[in-house]
Motif scaffolding. Sequence first.
Motif, mmCIF file in Angstrom:
data_model
loop_
_atom_site.group_PDB
_atom_site.id
_atom_site.type_symbol
_atom_site.label_atom_id
_atom_site.label_comp_id
_atom_site.label_asym_id
_atom_site.label_seq_id
_atom_site.Cartn_x
_atom_site.Cartn_y
_atom_site.Cartn_z
ATOM 1 N N ALA A 30 49.608 42.107 42.301
ATOM 2 C CA ALA A 30 48.938 41.079 41.496
ATOM 3 C C ALA A 30 48.778 39.793 42.299
ATOM 4 N N SER A 31 49.787 39.438 43.084
ATOM 5 C CA SER A 31 49.690 38.245 43.942
ATOM 6 C C SER A 31 48.582 38.422 44.979
ATOM 7 N N ALA A 32 48.552 39.580 45.619
ATOM 8 C CA ALA A 32 47.519 39.845 46.620
ATOM 9 C C ALA A 32 46.133 39.829 45.990
ATOM 10 N N LEU A 33 46.021 40.374 44.796
ATOM 11 C CA LEU A 33 44.750 40.366 44.078
ATOM 12 C C LEU A 33 44.283 38.935 43.818
ATOM 13 N N SER A 34 45.202 38.080 43.430
ATOM 14 C CA SER A 34 44.872 36.674 43.181
ATOM 15 C C SER A 34 44.393 35.981 44.456
ATOM 16 N N VAL A 35 45.041 36.253 45.556
ATOM 17 C CA VAL A 35 44.638 35.671 46.842
ATOM 18 C C VAL A 35 43.238 36.135 47.217
ATOM 19 N N GLU A 36 42.982 37.432 47.058
ATOM 20 C CA GLU A 36 41.657 37.956 47.398
ATOM 21 C C GLU A 36 40.582 37.386 46.478
ATOM 22 N N ALA A 37 40.895 37.184 45.213
ATOM 23 C CA ALA A 37 39.932 36.582 44.282
ATOM 24 C C ALA A 37 39.609 35.152 44.710
ATOM 25 N N ALA A 38 40.612 34.435 45.182
ATOM 26 C CA ALA A 38 40.377 33.077 45.682
ATOM 27 C C ALA A 38 39.504 33.116 46.938
ATOM 28 N N GLU A 39 39.725 34.091 47.790
ATOM 29 C CA GLU A 39 38.895 34.230 48.995
ATOM 30 C C GLU A 39 37.459 34.577 48.617
ATOM 31 N N LEU A 40 37.273 35.310 47.542
ATOM 32 C CA LEU A 40 35.933 35.616 47.057
ATOM 33 C C LEU A 40 35.220 34.349 46.588
ATOM 34 N N LEU A 41 35.955 33.439 46.025
ATOM 35 C CA LEU A 41 35.369 32.196 45.523
ATOM 36 C C LEU A 41 34.953 31.242 46.648
ATOM 37 N N GLU A 66 35.002 40.666 50.444
ATOM 38 C CA GLU A 66 35.999 40.109 49.527
ATOM 39 C C GLU A 66 35.966 40.824 48.183
ATOM 40 N N MET A 67 34.766 41.180 47.718
ATOM 41 C CA MET A 67 34.661 41.933 46.470
ATOM 42 C C MET A 67 35.356 43.282 46.603
ATOM 43 N N ALA A 68 35.196 43.920 47.751
ATOM 44 C CA ALA A 68 35.859 45.200 47.990
ATOM 45 C C ALA A 68 37.377 45.027 47.990
ATOM 46 N N ASP A 69 37.870 43.966 48.616
ATOM 47 C CA ASP A 69 39.307 43.703 48.611
ATOM 48 C C ASP A 69 39.833 43.541 47.187
ATOM 49 N N VAL A 70 39.112 42.782 46.368
ATOM 50 C CA VAL A 70 39.517 42.583 44.968
ATOM 51 C C VAL A 70 39.571 43.929 44.247
ATOM 52 N N LEU A 71 38.525 44.724 44.410
ATOM 53 C CA LEU A 71 38.471 46.024 43.749
ATOM 54 C C LEU A 71 39.616 46.926 44.199
ATOM 55 N N LEU A 72 39.867 46.966 45.481
ATOM 56 C CA LEU A 72 40.903 47.858 46.003
ATOM 57 C C LEU A 72 42.293 47.454 45.525
ATOM 58 N N TYR A 73 42.592 46.169 45.530
ATOM 59 C CA TYR A 73 43.891 45.730 45.015
ATOM 60 C C TYR A 73 44.004 46.001 43.516
ATOM 61 N N LEU A 74 42.931 45.831 42.782
ATOM 62 C CA LEU A 74 42.965 46.103 41.346
ATOM 63 C C LEU A 74 43.218 47.591 41.087
ATOM 64 N N ILE A 75 42.571 48.446 41.830
ATOM 65 C CA ILE A 75 42.789 49.886 41.676
ATOM 66 C C ILE A 75 44.230 50.246 42.032
ATOM 67 N N ARG A 76 44.739 49.655 43.091
ATOM 68 C CA ARG A 76 46.126 49.945 43.504
ATOM 69 C C ARG A 76 47.110 49.470 42.438
ATOM 70 N N LEU A 77 46.878 48.298 41.869
ATOM 71 C CA LEU A 77 47.739 47.778 40.809
ATOM 72 C C LEU A 77 47.677 48.673 39.577
ATOM 73 N N ALA A 78 46.492 49.098 39.215
ATOM 74 C CA ALA A 78 46.339 49.990 38.068
ATOM 75 C C ALA A 78 47.083 51.296 38.309
ATOM 76 N N ASP A 79 47.034 51.791 39.517
ATOM 77 C CA ASP A 79 47.744 53.022 39.856
ATOM 78 C C ASP A 79 49.247 52.836 39.666
ATOM 79 N N LYS A 80 49.770 51.737 40.147
ATOM 80 C CA LYS A 80 51.209 51.473 40.045
ATOM 81 C C LYS A 80 51.661 51.319 38.593
ATOM 82 N N LEU A 81 50.793 50.805 37.740
ATOM 83 C CA LEU A 81 51.150 50.589 36.336
ATOM 84 C C LEU A 81 50.632 51.687 35.415
#
Length: 115
Positions: A30-41, A66-81
């Motif tokens: 979730a932290s990495a996802l937030s960082v990547e979302a900021a990089e997208l902005l 950056e959009m790909a990074d956001v998507l990949l971290y989101l998918i990984r987080l969803a997998d873990k949860l």
Amino acid sequence: MDDLTCLRDALRKFAAERDWDQFHSPKNLASALSVEAAELLEPFQWLTDAESRQLPEAQLAAVRKEMADVLLYLIRLADKLDVDLMTSAHAKIEENAAKYPVEQARGSNRKYTNL
């Protein structure tokens, strides 16, 4: 197999090959996802609305990454949860439809509590 499942499986393999699963706690993802979302902005910072709709190719290429990074971290987080992203997304659309009825929300940018 759908596209999200293929991406999930590819990410599992990628992390396993590097022994990174030990670092992929939900909190860290979730932290990495937030960082990547900021990089997208960042590429959009200080642009006008019109400029943000017509990015130069080099900027658009950076945004794609950056959009790909956001998507990949989101998918990984969803997998873990163990979250089904497609089911969750469809449920959220239905929830938003109830919060923002067309007859009240059309053409308005107000929050549902102010409609």
